[in-house]
Scaffold this active site. Structure first.
Site, PDB file in Angstrom:
ATOM      1  N   ASP A 180      45.081  30.802  46.419  1.00 23.17           N
ATOM      2  CA  ASP A 180      44.500  31.952  45.739  1.00 23.17           C
ATOM      3  C   ASP A 180      45.179  33.249  46.206  1.00 23.17           C
ATOM      4  O   ASP A 180      46.387  33.378  46.086  1.00 23.17           O
ATOM      5  CB  ASP A 180      42.979  31.950  45.990  1.00 23.17           C
ATOM      6  CG  ASP A 180      42.215  32.964  45.170  1.00 23.17           C
ATOM      7  OD1 ASP A 180      42.003  32.737  43.964  1.00 23.17           O
ATOM      8  OD2 ASP A 180      41.828  34.006  45.742  1.00 23.17           O
ATOM      9  N   TYR A 190      42.300  43.744  45.614  1.00 25.90           N
ATOM     10  CA  TYR A 190      42.431  43.845  44.160  1.00 25.90           C
ATOM     11  C   TYR A 190      42.743  45.273  43.722  1.00 25.90           C
ATOM     12  O   TYR A 190      43.451  45.481  42.730  1.00 25.90           O
ATOM     13  CB  TYR A 190      41.145  43.369  43.486  1.00 25.90           C
ATOM     14  CG  TYR A 190      40.914  41.886  43.612  1.00 25.90           C
ATOM     15  CD1 TYR A 190      41.467  40.996  42.700  1.00 25.90           C
ATOM     16  CD2 TYR A 190      40.139  41.360  44.654  1.00 25.90           C
ATOM     17  CE1 TYR A 190      41.254  39.627  42.806  1.00 25.90           C
ATOM     18  CE2 TYR A 190      39.928  39.989  44.768  1.00 25.90           C
ATOM     19  CZ  TYR A 190      40.491  39.139  43.840  1.00 25.90           C
ATOM     20  OH  TYR A 190      40.291  37.780  43.955  1.00 25.90           O
ATOM     21  N   HIS A 221      39.913  24.929  40.617  1.00 25.26           N
ATOM     22  CA  HIS A 221      40.638  25.948  41.371  1.00 25.26           C
ATOM     23  C   HIS A 221      40.626  25.720  42.877  1.00 25.26           C
ATOM     24  O   HIS A 221      41.531  26.161  43.577  1.00 25.26           O
ATOM     25  CB  HIS A 221      40.004  27.318  41.065  1.00 25.26           C
ATOM     26  CG  HIS A 221      40.677  28.469  41.727  1.00 25.26           C
ATOM     27  ND1 HIS A 221      41.928  28.919  41.350  1.00 25.26           N
ATOM     28  CD2 HIS A 221      40.281  29.278  42.753  1.00 25.26           C
ATOM     29  CE1 HIS A 221      42.270  29.956  42.099  1.00 25.26           C
ATOM     30  NE2 HIS A 221      41.297  30.192  42.957  1.00 25.26           N
TER      31      HIS A 221
END
EC number: 3.3.2.10
Length: 360
Positions: A173, A281, A337
């Protein structure tokens, strides 16, 4: 050529780049506002359905016992040479072989590598870090403290600070995004890479521009561009959005126990516990647009066929950037995921085969 002439010739290109970035940011924040409205409705629904939990997340006063499981390794802290920050890590198998360094994603921490720490400590020195902003590691408040460049220097300082000149980098990730960049800018420090469910940012950028459906899968990234509101929404109804992300029957981590769920929520529940991770982010679009980069580090890439957040087409896009013969890619049928936690045995089999020549 006179400097004035050079400046005049470059002016149109600089103006075009500024206009492109201005358009990009206006688009990002427009989508962020839409995402905020959607997530706001979801968070409010959770509060209304579970009124006893209230609008805020409950602070956990004690960490779950599984975070102290001695079979996973010893806990330690490393003072980073470049930044002076202190990062927490869990280490096992020192002296048993090469350094295997694990980089986690969001919303996770070092504990997401619990299966791999047990599996590989017999032949490797396994180290799982809490990246800056996560868990007991130092967490600067400023958004500018979470740029890609600074995070890459952290990884370099961890490797050198542990007394090694290179490592096998295993990442998932957000950790995968950092690993790709690290292999480009610090290739001498990476002997092999194992990347799970994550693409280089330049590949993700180009792919998303041609496949709008990938943007819809990544809608949460736009919400996280906003200040303070994402922290509030994620913590409402005692972090129900995070709980759903991690435990959803179809898209979450299968068989995650209540104690294991608390291992991830514990640090997020502390004051400011979400701000550091979300600041990653908030720096994602800082360097847009990115130039294509050639990938040369021998890499094992594992991808879930049913990944909720990343399309299968990214695997081919990643392969197109590699020097021939350097990438071994596997798509796991029916898998989502969270491969390191949902399918550890399959992951371990691929890793042992990929790394076998280093052990002979």
């Amino acid at each position: 050529m006179p400097e004035l002439v050079v400046t005049a010739l470059l002016a149109p290109s600089r103006l075009s780049l500024k206009l492109l970035r201005a358009f990009m940011w206006s688009l990002v924040f427009s989508v962020a506002l839409v995402a905020a409205a959607v997530y706001g409705c979801i968070a409010l629904t959770h509060v209304l359905c579970r009124p006893r939990r209230g609008c805020c997340g409950r602070r956990r006063s004690a960490s779950p016992a599984c975070l102290s499981d001695p079979s996973l390794g010893e806990h330690g802290f490393l003072n980073l040479k470049s930044s002076g920050l202190r990062l927490h890590y869990v280490s096992a198998g020192r002296g048993n072989g090469p350094l295997m360094l694990f980089l986690h994603g969001f919303p996770e921490n070092w504990f997401s590598w619990r299966y791999q720490l047990r599996e590989f400590q017999s032949r490797f020195h396994v180290v799982a870090v809490d990246l800056r902003g996560y868990g007991p590691s130092d967490a600067p408040r400023d958004v500018d403290c979470y740029t890609i460049d600074l995070l890459l220097v952290d990884i370099k300082d961890v490797i050198l600070g542990l007394g090694y000149s290179k490592c096998i980098l295993v990442a998932h990730d957000w950790g995968a995004l950092l690993a790709w960049h690290f292999s480009i800018y610090y290739p001498s420090l990476v002997e092999r890479m194992v990347v799970v469910s994550g693409a280089p940012m330049s590949v993700y950028q180009d792919y998303s521009l041609h496949h709008i459906s990938q943007f819809f899968r990544s809608h949460y990234m736009f919400l996280f561009q906003l200040p303070w509101l994402p922290e509030k929404l994620l913590s409402m109804s005692d972090f129900q959005i995070l709980k759903t992300t991690l435990t959803h029957r179809k898209t979450g981590i299968p068989c995650l126990t209540p104690s294991e769920l608390e291992a991830f929520l514990y640090n997020f529940s502390q004051p400011g516990g979400l701000t550091g991770p979300l600041n990653y982010y908030r720096n994602l679009f800082r360097n847009f647009p990115l130039e294509p980069q050639e990938l040369t580090t021998p890499t094992l890439l594992l991808w879930g066929e049913k990944d909720t957040y990343l399309e299968l087409g990214l695997v081919e896009a990643i392969g197109s950037r590699f020097v021939p013969g350097r990438l071994e890619a596997h798509i796991l049928p029916g898998v989502g995921h969270w491969i390191p936690q949902s399918n550890p045995q399959e992951m371990h089999q691929y890793m042992w085969a990929f790394l076998q020549d280093l052990l002979d």
